[in-house]
Design a protein around this motif. Structure first.
Motif, PDB file in Angstrom:
ATOM      1  N   LEU A  65       0.829  -1.213   0.000  1.00 17.41           N
ATOM      2  CA  LEU A  65       0.000   0.000   0.000  1.00 17.41           C
ATOM      3  C   LEU A  65       0.861   1.260   0.000  1.00 17.41           C
ATOM      4  O   LEU A  65       0.505   2.260  -0.646  1.00 17.41           O
ATOM      5  N   GLU A  66       1.993   1.234   0.682  1.00 18.48           N
ATOM      6  CA  GLU A  66       2.898   2.391   0.670  1.00 18.48           C
ATOM      7  C   GLU A  66       3.441   2.641  -0.735  1.00 18.48           C
ATOM      8  O   GLU A  66       3.552   3.793  -1.167  1.00 18.48           O
ATOM      9  N   LYS A  67       3.761   1.557  -1.427  1.00 16.85           N
ATOM     10  CA  LYS A  67       4.238   1.691  -2.811  1.00 16.85           C
ATOM     11  C   LYS A  67       3.135   2.256  -3.704  1.00 16.85           C
ATOM     12  O   LYS A  67       3.393   3.112  -4.554  1.00 16.85           O
ATOM     13  N   LYS A  68       1.896   1.781  -3.507  1.00 18.04           N
ATOM     14  CA  LYS A  68       0.773   2.281  -4.311  1.00 18.04           C
ATOM     15  C   LYS A  68       0.525   3.757  -4.024  1.00 18.04           C
ATOM     16  O   LYS A  68       0.248   4.540  -4.945  1.00 18.04           O
ATOM     17  N   ALA A  69       0.632   4.153  -2.736  1.00 17.04           N
ATOM     18  CA  ALA A  69       0.427   5.560  -2.376  1.00 17.04           C
ATOM     19  C   ALA A  69       1.507   6.428  -3.012  1.00 17.04           C
ATOM     20  O   ALA A  69       1.215   7.512  -3.547  1.00 17.04           O
ATOM     21  N   ALA A  70       2.745   5.946  -2.992  1.00 15.47           N
ATOM     22  CA  ALA A  70       3.838   6.697  -3.620  1.00 15.47           C
ATOM     23  C   ALA A  70       3.628   6.805  -5.131  1.00 15.47           C
ATOM     24  O   ALA A  70       3.882   7.855  -5.737  1.00 15.47           O
ATOM     25  N   ALA A  71       3.135   5.716  -5.738  1.00 13.37           N
ATOM     26  CA  ALA A  71       2.873   5.726  -7.180  1.00 13.37           C
ATOM     27  C   ALA A  71       1.760   6.714  -7.513  1.00 13.37           C
ATOM     28  O   ALA A  71       1.841   7.440  -8.524  1.00 13.37           O
ATOM     29  N   GLU A  72       0.726   6.768  -6.695  1.00 12.28           N
ATOM     30  CA  GLU A  72      -0.373   7.729  -6.932  1.00 12.28           C
ATOM     31  C   GLU A  72       0.126   9.166  -6.800  1.00 12.28           C
ATOM     32  O   GLU A  72      -0.306  10.040  -7.540  1.00 12.28           O
TER      33      GLU A  72
END
Length: 160
Positions: free
Chosen positions: A38-45
C-alpha cells in the motif's frame, strides 16, 4: 464438556498457546507485507498526481491524490491492526508465563505437602528430645573430664 469444566490438559494448553502465537506472527507478517504494498501504491499515486499536474490535468491529479489518501487510510488501519496483534501477543505471552509460574508453585506446594506427610510432629519431638538428651550427656561427660583430679582437687585456688 469435561474440558470446559476441568480445563484443558497442560500440554494441550501450551501447544494451543504456541500455535496461537505462530498464527499471530504469521498474521503480523502478512499485514506488514500488505502495508509495504500500500505504501508503494500511495507513492505511485503521488507520482501520477505530479505527472497529471505537470500536464495541466487538474481533475486526474485530484483523483490520484484522493486514491493516495485512501491508501494512507488503509495503511493507518493496518498499523492499528498490527498494534492490536502485538498487544494480543504480549498478553498471551504474559498469560503463558503466569500459567507456568502457577504450575511451578503448585508443584512446589505438592512436594512440600508430601515432605510434611513424611515428617510426623511426634517424630520431630522425639528426635529433638534425643538431641537434647545427648547434648546433656555430652555436657556431663565434659564436666567430668574437666574436673580436677587427685591432689589438685583439694586446692581452691589455682597454683601460680
Amino acid at each position: 464438556m469435561f474440558n470446559r469444566i476441568f480445563g484443558k490438559p497442560k500440554e494441550q494448553a501450551n501447544a494451543s498457546a504456541l500455535a496461537t502465537l505462530d498464527k499471530l506472527n504469521e498474521t503480523l507478517d502478512m499485514l506488514e507485507k500488505k502495508e509495504k504494498v500500500l505504501e508503494k501504491k500511495a507513492a505511485a499515486e503521488l507520482e501520477r498526481a505530479k505527472d497529471f499536474s505537470k500536464a495541466k490535468n487538474k481533475r486526474a491529479a485530484i483523483q490520484s491524490l484522493k486514491r493516495k489518501k485512501l491508501y494512507e487510510q488503509q495503511i493507518e488501519q493496518l498499523g492499528n491492526f498490527q498494534l492490536r496483534i502485538h498487544d494480543q501477543m504480549i498478553m498471551l505471552e504474559a498469560a503463558k508465563a503466569t500459567t507456568e509460574t502457577v504450575d511451578a508453585l503448585r508443584t512446589g506446594a505438592a512436594a512440600m505437602k508430601a515432605m510434611q506427610k513424611a515428617t510426623n510432629i511426634d517424630d520431630v519431638d522425639k528426635t529433638m528430645d534425643e538431641i537434647n538428651e545427648q547434648t546433656e550427656n555430652m555436657k556431663q561427660i565434659q564436666d567430668a573430664l574437666s574436673a580436677p583430679l587427685g591432689a589438685s582437687a583439694d586446692f581452691d585456688e589455682p597454683i601460680v
